[in-house]
Design a protein around this motif. Structure first.
Motif, short mmCIF file in Angstrom:
data_model
loop_
_atom_site.label_atom_id
_atom_site.label_comp_id
_atom_site.label_asym_id
_atom_site.label_seq_id
_atom_site.Cartn_x
_atom_site.Cartn_y
_atom_site.Cartn_z
N GLN A 179 -1.96 4.43 -12.40
CA GLN A 179 -1.45 4.46 -11.37
C GLN A 179 -2.46 4.96 -10.33
OE1 GLN A 179 1.96 3.83 -11.43
NE2 GLN A 179 1.38 3.47 -13.43
N GLU A 180 -3.33 5.80 -10.36
CA GLU A 180 -4.26 5.85 -9.26
C GLU A 180 -5.21 4.97 -9.04
OE1 GLU A 180 -6.63 8.31 -6.63
OE2 GLU A 180 -4.52 7.96 -7.12
N ASN A 181 -5.98 4.37 -10.08
CA ASN A 181 -6.87 3.24 -10.15
C ASN A 181 -6.14 2.10 -9.44
OD1 ASN A 181 -9.49 4.37 -11.33
ND2 ASN A 181 -8.05 5.03 -12.81
N SER A 182 -5.02 1.65 -10.07
CA SER A 182 -4.43 0.36 -9.17
C SER A 182 -3.97 0.85 -7.77
CB SER A 182 -3.21 -0.02 -10.08
OG SER A 182 -2.19 0.95 -10.02
N ARG A 183 -3.73 1.96 -7.65
CA ARG A 183 -3.55 2.37 -6.00
C ARG A 183 -4.53 2.05 -5.19
NH1 ARG A 183 -4.66 5.66 -2.72
NH2 ARG A 183 -5.78 7.01 -4.16
N ILE A 184 -5.80 2.55 -5.84
CA ILE A 184 -7.01 2.15 -4.92
C ILE A 184 -7.45 0.85 -4.96
CG2 ILE A 184 -9.70 2.60 -5.24
CD1 ILE A 184 -8.66 5.25 -6.67
N TRP A 185 -7.18 0.05 -6.12
CA TRP A 185 -7.49 -1.36 -6.23
C TRP A 185 -6.47 -1.93 -4.89
CZ3 TRP A 185 -4.24 -5.40 -8.00
CH2 TRP A 185 -5.00 -6.74 -8.58
N ASP A 186 -5.38 -1.62 -5.24
CA ASP A 186 -4.51 -2.33 -3.90
C ASP A 186 -4.50 -3.98 -3.91
OD1 ASP A 186 -2.75 -2.31 -1.67
OD2 ASP A 186 -4.22 -1.76 -0.21
N GLU A 187 -4.28 -4.28 -5.14
CA GLU A 187 -4.40 -6.04 -5.01
C GLU A 187 -5.84 -6.33 -4.48
OE1 GLU A 187 -1.04 -7.74 -3.01
OE2 GLU A 187 0.39 -6.98 -4.95
N GLY A 188 -6.67 -5.69 -4.79
CA GLY A 188 -8.10 -6.26 -4.33
C GLY A 188 -8.54 -5.86 -2.91
#
Length: 276
Positions: free
Chosen positions: A196-205
């Motif tokens: 959840q946290e890492n994909s939030r940071i990634w934010d679709e690139g």
């Protein structure tokens, strides 16, 4: 204890389909995508009988290991989706930090004890996780186009929890071998939360620069000799960094800076023995 998602993952609309044994969690996830699943689906199992590794290699797991595949759908570019492997690596490393007990002791074949508190988790480009220099986990991304014009990407994660393959040309290990009293269900719970946290940071690139920065802090082999097999040839040099597009950057033996988008990486003695 069965598999379960973290409360945060559930709040964010993630779902889970669990199996005791499965052919391939990636294959199931791709089937769900073609059948119209909207994504945010984890497919998990404690045994995988016909999984796939990178470049079509077989990837079967013993019962008690973790095979987890996350199905995502979207309209972002395939090049952007490819960087989800770095999100997965960071998420798994964060999950291991959360669940590996400190102070547990494992006895190696030489009878020497090692403490889990000394565990060194590193990320090996492009999609492996090492523990104390041995392979603990691998990540495989696969994608498919959907009838509505979107595409689906599956992030497959395999972790040696209780056993590791011994017929491989590189050092490998498992959490059990390292003395960590953690099962597949506990690790997956932490993984679903860390995602959840890492994909939030990634934010679709859009947040890839921060993901790259975090990944480099855990990177294996920076500054060391490396051999990279690319399309049948071998490039040798010093691993310098990964660039803004997460390509592998080496300084070759002629002093030239070379950027590599895909290849098999070998460090040190393994580079000489396996990549030549």
């Amino acid at each position: 204890m069965g598999f379960s998602l973290s409360p945060l993952a559930q709040q964010n609309g993630f779902r889970m389909e669990a199996f005791d044994t499965v052919g391939s969690t990636n294959a199931v996830a791709l089937e769900r995508a073609q059948a119209g699943d909207p994504g945010r689906l984890w497919v998990v199992s404690k045994k995988q009988e016909s999984g796939r590794g990178r470049r079509g290699r077989a990837w079967a797991t013993s019962h008690g290991n973790l095979a987890a595949s996350l199905l995502l759908t979207g309209t972002f570019e395939l090049k952007t989706a490819a960087t989800l492997g770095f999100v997965a690596g960071l998420s798994l490393a964060d999950a291991l930090d959360a669940v590996c007990p400190q102070g547990a002791v494992s006895l190696g074949v030489d009878g020497i004890g090692s403490s889990v508190s000394d565990l060194r988790v590193e990320l090996k480009w492009p999609n492996d996780l090492l523990a104390n220099k041995a392979k603990l986990a691998g990540i495989l991304l696969e994608s498919t186009h959907l009838p509505d014009g979107r595409f689906a990407v599956v992030v497959g994660i395999g972790v040696n929890v209780v056993a590791y393959p011994e017929d491989v040309p590189y050092p490998a290990t498992s959490l059990k071998q390292l003395g960590a009293a953690c099962d597949a269900e506990t690790l997956f719970l932490a993984l679903s939360d860390a995602w959840q946290e890492n994909s939030r940071i990634w934010d679709e690139g859009r947040g890839l620069a921060e993901i790259r920065k975090r990944w480099l802090k855990r990177a294996a082999g920076i500054g060391s000799e490396v051999a990279v097999r690319v399309d049948g040839s071998v490039l040798r040099g010093i691993f310098e960094t990964i660039d803004e597009d997460c390509r592998f950057v080496i300084r070759d033996n002629d002093g030239e800076r070379v950027k590599i988008a895909a290849g098999d990486v070998h460090f040190g003695a393994v580079a000489s023995a396996s990549a030549g």
